[in-house]
Design a protein around this motif. Sequence first.
Motif, PDB file in Angstrom:
ATOM      1  N   THR A   3       0.981  -1.214  -0.249  1.00  0.00           N
ATOM      2  CA  THR A   3       0.248  -0.245  -0.117  1.00  0.00           C
ATOM      3  C   THR A   3       0.719   1.331  -0.014  1.00  0.00           C
ATOM      4  OG1 THR A   3      -0.256  -0.734   2.486  1.00  0.00           O
ATOM      5  CG2 THR A   3      -2.686  -0.157   1.145  1.00  0.00           C
ATOM      6  N   ILE A   4       2.664   0.910   0.444  1.00  0.00           N
ATOM      7  CA  ILE A   4       2.969   2.501   1.102  1.00  0.00           C
ATOM      8  C   ILE A   4       3.641   3.373  -0.975  1.00  0.00           C
ATOM      9  CG2 ILE A   4       5.259   3.222   1.406  1.00  0.00           C
ATOM     10  CD1 ILE A   4       4.976   0.960   3.113  1.00  0.00           C
ATOM     11  N   ASP A   7       0.256   4.606  -2.469  1.00  0.00           N
ATOM     12  CA  ASP A   7       0.191   5.392  -1.670  1.00  0.00           C
ATOM     13  C   ASP A   7       1.130   6.760  -2.264  1.00  0.00           C
ATOM     14  OD1 ASP A   7      -1.940   4.873  -0.832  1.00  0.00           O
ATOM     15  OD2 ASP A   7      -1.711   4.426   1.221  1.00  0.00           O
ATOM     16  N   LEU A   8       1.878   6.223  -2.366  1.00  0.00           N
ATOM     17  CA  LEU A   8       3.147   7.605  -2.349  1.00  0.00           C
ATOM     18  C   LEU A   8       3.381   7.804  -4.615  1.00  0.00           C
ATOM     19  CD1 LEU A   8       6.693   6.258  -1.603  1.00  0.00           C
ATOM     20  CD2 LEU A   8       5.330   8.602  -1.293  1.00  0.00           C
ATOM     21  N   ARG A  10       0.475   8.224  -5.468  1.00  0.00           N
ATOM     22  CA  ARG A  10      -0.840   8.737  -5.545  1.00  0.00           C
ATOM     23  C   ARG A  10      -0.538  10.882  -4.832  1.00  0.00           C
ATOM     24  NH1 ARG A  10      -5.466   6.791  -2.310  1.00  0.00           N
ATOM     25  NH2 ARG A  10      -4.503   4.770  -2.501  1.00  0.00           N
ATOM     26  N   GLU A  11       0.252  10.445  -4.297  1.00  0.00           N
ATOM     27  CA  GLU A  11       0.696  11.659  -3.828  1.00  0.00           C
ATOM     28  C   GLU A  11       1.127  12.836  -4.850  1.00  0.00           C
ATOM     29  OE1 GLU A  11       2.760  13.197   0.210  1.00  0.00           O
ATOM     30  OE2 GLU A  11       3.359  11.319  -0.564  1.00  0.00           O
ATOM     31  N   TYR A  15       2.124  18.474  -4.029  1.00  0.00           N
ATOM     32  CA  TYR A  15       2.625  17.930  -2.806  1.00  0.00           C
ATOM     33  C   TYR A  15       3.293  17.752  -1.031  1.00  0.00           C
ATOM     34  CZ  TYR A  15      -2.788  18.244  -3.483  1.00  0.00           C
ATOM     35  OH  TYR A  15      -4.025  18.651  -3.357  1.00  0.00           O
ATOM     36  N   LYS A  18       5.577  21.785  -1.263  1.00  0.00           N
ATOM     37  CA  LYS A  18       4.501  22.005  -0.778  1.00  0.00           C
ATOM     38  C   LYS A  18       5.271  22.127   0.730  1.00  0.00           C
ATOM     39  CE  LYS A  18       0.381  23.319   0.175  1.00  0.00           C
ATOM     40  NZ  LYS A  18      -1.343  23.110   0.095  1.00  0.00           N
ATOM     41  N   GLY A 431      20.411  15.078   8.740  1.00  0.00           N
ATOM     42  CA  GLY A 431      20.108  13.462   8.415  1.00  0.00           C
ATOM     43  C   GLY A 431      19.719  13.361   6.195  1.00  0.00           C
ATOM     44  N   THR A 508       5.472  25.437  18.571  1.00  0.00           N
ATOM     45  CA  THR A 508       5.521  25.812  16.999  1.00  0.00           C
ATOM     46  C   THR A 508       3.752  25.211  17.179  1.00  0.00           C
ATOM     47  OG1 THR A 508       7.319  24.220  16.404  1.00  0.00           O
ATOM     48  CG2 THR A 508       5.173  24.469  14.320  1.00  0.00           C
ATOM     49  N   GLY A 511       1.520  27.790  17.016  1.00  0.00           N
ATOM     50  CA  GLY A 511       1.224  28.785  16.207  1.00  0.00           C
ATOM     51  C   GLY A 511       2.410  29.958  15.953  1.00  0.00           C
TER      52      GLY A 511
END
Lengths: 607, 371
Positions: A3-4, A7-8, A10-11, A15, A18, A431, A508, A511
């Motif tokens: 599934t990973i 899904d990747l 599809r991303e 995005y 961004k 890293g 953070t 905000g």
Amino acid sequence: MSTIQRDLRREPLRYRMKAFFAKPANLILLFFLIALVVLSLMPMVTMLTNMFTVHAGTEKKMLRVPVGSWTLNHFELLFADPEWSRSNFWTPLLNSLIVATGSGILGILIGGTVAWFITRSDLKCKKFISAVFVFPYMMPAWTLALFWTNMFQNSKVGGGVTGMVESLFGICMPEWFVFGLFPMIMVIGLHYSPFAYLLIGGILKNMDATLEESATILKASRFTIIRRVTIPIVMPAILSTFLLIFSSGFASYTVPVFLGSATRTFTLSTKMRALIQAGYEGQGYIMAFLSILLGTAILGINQYFTGKRKSFTTVSGKSGQVSLVKLRGANGIISAVLIVLTLFFAIMPLVSFALESVIKQAGNYSFSNMTLDFWIGTESSVFETGMPSGILMNGTMWWGLLRQVGLAVTVSLIVGTCGMLIGYACVRRRGTWLARAVENLAFFPYLMPAMAFGTIYLAVATSASFKWMYGSFFLLGLVASVKFLPFASRSGVNSMMQIAPEIEEAATIFGVPWVTRMSRILFPIQKSAIISGYLLPVINVMREVALFTLLVPYPRYLLTTMLFSFNETGYAQYGSAVTLLIIVIIILINSLVNKLTGASFDKGIGG
Amino acid sequence: MPQIILEHIHKRFDKFVAVEDLNLVIEDRGFVTLLGPSGCGKTTTLRMIAGLETPTSGRILIDGVPVYDSDRGINLPPNKRDIGFLFQNYALWPHMTVYQNIAFGLEMLKWDRKRIESRVGEMLQLLKIEQFGKRYPAELSGGQQQRVAIARTLAPSPRVLFMDEPLSNLDAKLRGEMRTELKRLHSDTNSTFVYVTHDQLEAMTLSTRVCLMETGRLQQYAPPLEIYNQPANIFVASFVGNPTMNFIPVRILSREGNRIRMEMLGRQAVFTAQAPAEDLSSEGVLGVRPEFLPIREDGALTASIYSTLPAGMETTVKASCGETMLTSVVFGSVDYAVDTQVKMEITGNSIVLFDGQTSRQAGVGAVEILD
């Protein structure tokens, strides 16, 4: 298919972009990646091409081909012609290696011994010795070289100028003692011994005393403990200290100039400059390239030593109760000797410069021979001095000082800010390849000896498209900023590492925007580290010679290069006066750093 | 009302998979614990819900609002998620006083000064740290710093409170006290708590539901007692409970409905499951909690004492039965000499049978040893 992966796919890239740019750290890293590639890798390429091209002047005349055409002649001359090769490459190289090795060993012997006495014995007056011992490290290395000549030069060697020892005691030191490799080793070794002291002392101080105590309980003798436990543990640190002094000694330009010119003892860096000035640019660039290679190799070896599992430098101990070695009867003698020696090298240079700057005739220290003309003399009172008036009354000197201070402030603002931002961004994105690339690129200029680095930028500034840069203040600022960035980015990384990411994340969540997080949380916490990050480049610029010497439009453009021109032309009094002035400025800035940050150079090793 | 839903959450760091296909529903006003050994992905999960970490893919909803959706490219920053986060090391700002630490977040929300003052006062009182308002964090003890951190987190009244091992930096006694306080705080503040810990006792005592994870995968998500009594697999059974459950290898001989005949510790026995047992391979593992393995004179098993650990209220006894080391907990203080022969019995209706191949639970029931 998992599934990973689905899904990747599809991303959408949009995005991910961004998300990437939403993190300020990423923006900072990207900016510095581009800037550093342009500023440190590109000049490297220019220098490489310069190794194979013909330059105007001597080279053009000799080869009779148009400027800029490709040639292997520089290599041929430097390596194939036995006579030329020996005097212009192999001998200077050998000299450099001897000086580097000798000063590395000397520095470690002196620094390590003092470090052991201070941390592991019941020596008297530790605090005082520790503070005075590190004092000479603040001063530029060439002040010590100048001091050496002031002390030991005599009527029988070099220029035949009478020095202090001869005039006070009537002793004439032999030439090898005054000029050449021996004094170079002494001066560089002495100059870097506080550095060895700080590193080795820091480790001895932080080393868990239980390591030695457990050996004591197993009935090992003092000596066995030092040999089998203490030394192996500090060995990686000793090796890495040796390598750092070695590379500094190898790259040193100012000391060999002062101590080698009289006997024409060249090292690689002084030869490099001599060749470039004589119009053999191509060969100069080859030498610069070789010394960069060597610097890189040394740093690689150093990383191998400190990065391996045999590195124990991070040993941190809880137990502070070290059972100190009792020096008994020797205590008084050893501490007295140390006090006298450290005071001699800390105070005497100042005294000597002050004296040398007021005497008319070298070697005569009587009152009748003294004058303040070199400081405040006017046109009427000053004779053959190369200057129309004393340095304090002289526009040239003030302009030089003003330019140097201006340069120092500019560079410090740039370097301090960049170092901090790089530190922040690299720690936050630790890293990732981007962070690694920027951290390494920012450290890259450290590998290059200052002389070679100046040479690279000389190559750029004399190329057709960058002619406008040559001899400009802008060029000096740029070179110094890139050259001193490694220290600033290292200290930026170190200081940011000390702040847990949660400290920022906690804000953070409320905000708090990035700029406010930096200005109200991160900076105030690391205030002292950041202030010293801004002030240290000031000291660096104020005492730098090698980097600027090829790039200034004329020798008296900056205070430090002016000093060199005085010395090369034999106006020793002005040289001493300017040196004294520089030392005083550096001491002032340094005490300002200490006052603002509450940290002193020896960080309480002697405490 | 804030219900948190995680759908197919994945998180990878380069090639390392930190969280794999996690589905979770955290009910409103729940006290949910993410439990597991270090490196199991529990902290990563918490940070992803809070928005401090971005998942690789999946969807997170808080209160019906998608705060992260990899398909639609939604990723709200933490401050838009209306949450509070309590860090393991407290993350107090060392250059601000206690008062400033608590007030800072409220300033950022543009509260007016009067309101901030009264809210900070309220928080200081709630956490019993009124007298420390002007101090700096470094001048406080660990427990006091912890309270300041809680006050700072609670001040803007977040609807969901995330806590990342908040008690692990405290000493044992203080940890016990703070545990009580946290449970009390949960009912006082009326909000949802999500809590990360590796301490199974903390998870058992505090939470309404425990989410047990290992190597990025959810192992069991259930109320604490269900986790304890009906563990989903051997990992869950061994992670929860102290001393650890006894795992006795068994060989399945035959089965008739709920009754399973087997061989264990060289003896014949019958396991009677409460519900019809699942399919089983021929090898099994019997899980027996130490409290269901009492030492009795009429016990059917014979064991030889290996060591005895009296703790006052109860005593842990280790004894070997053939090749197998068994742990028993006895109420009160007893002390056996080493190598004494004792009799043991398997009692109660909460003995768990695991499949030897899949490690999954096959049934819960009672064991009777035949002769």
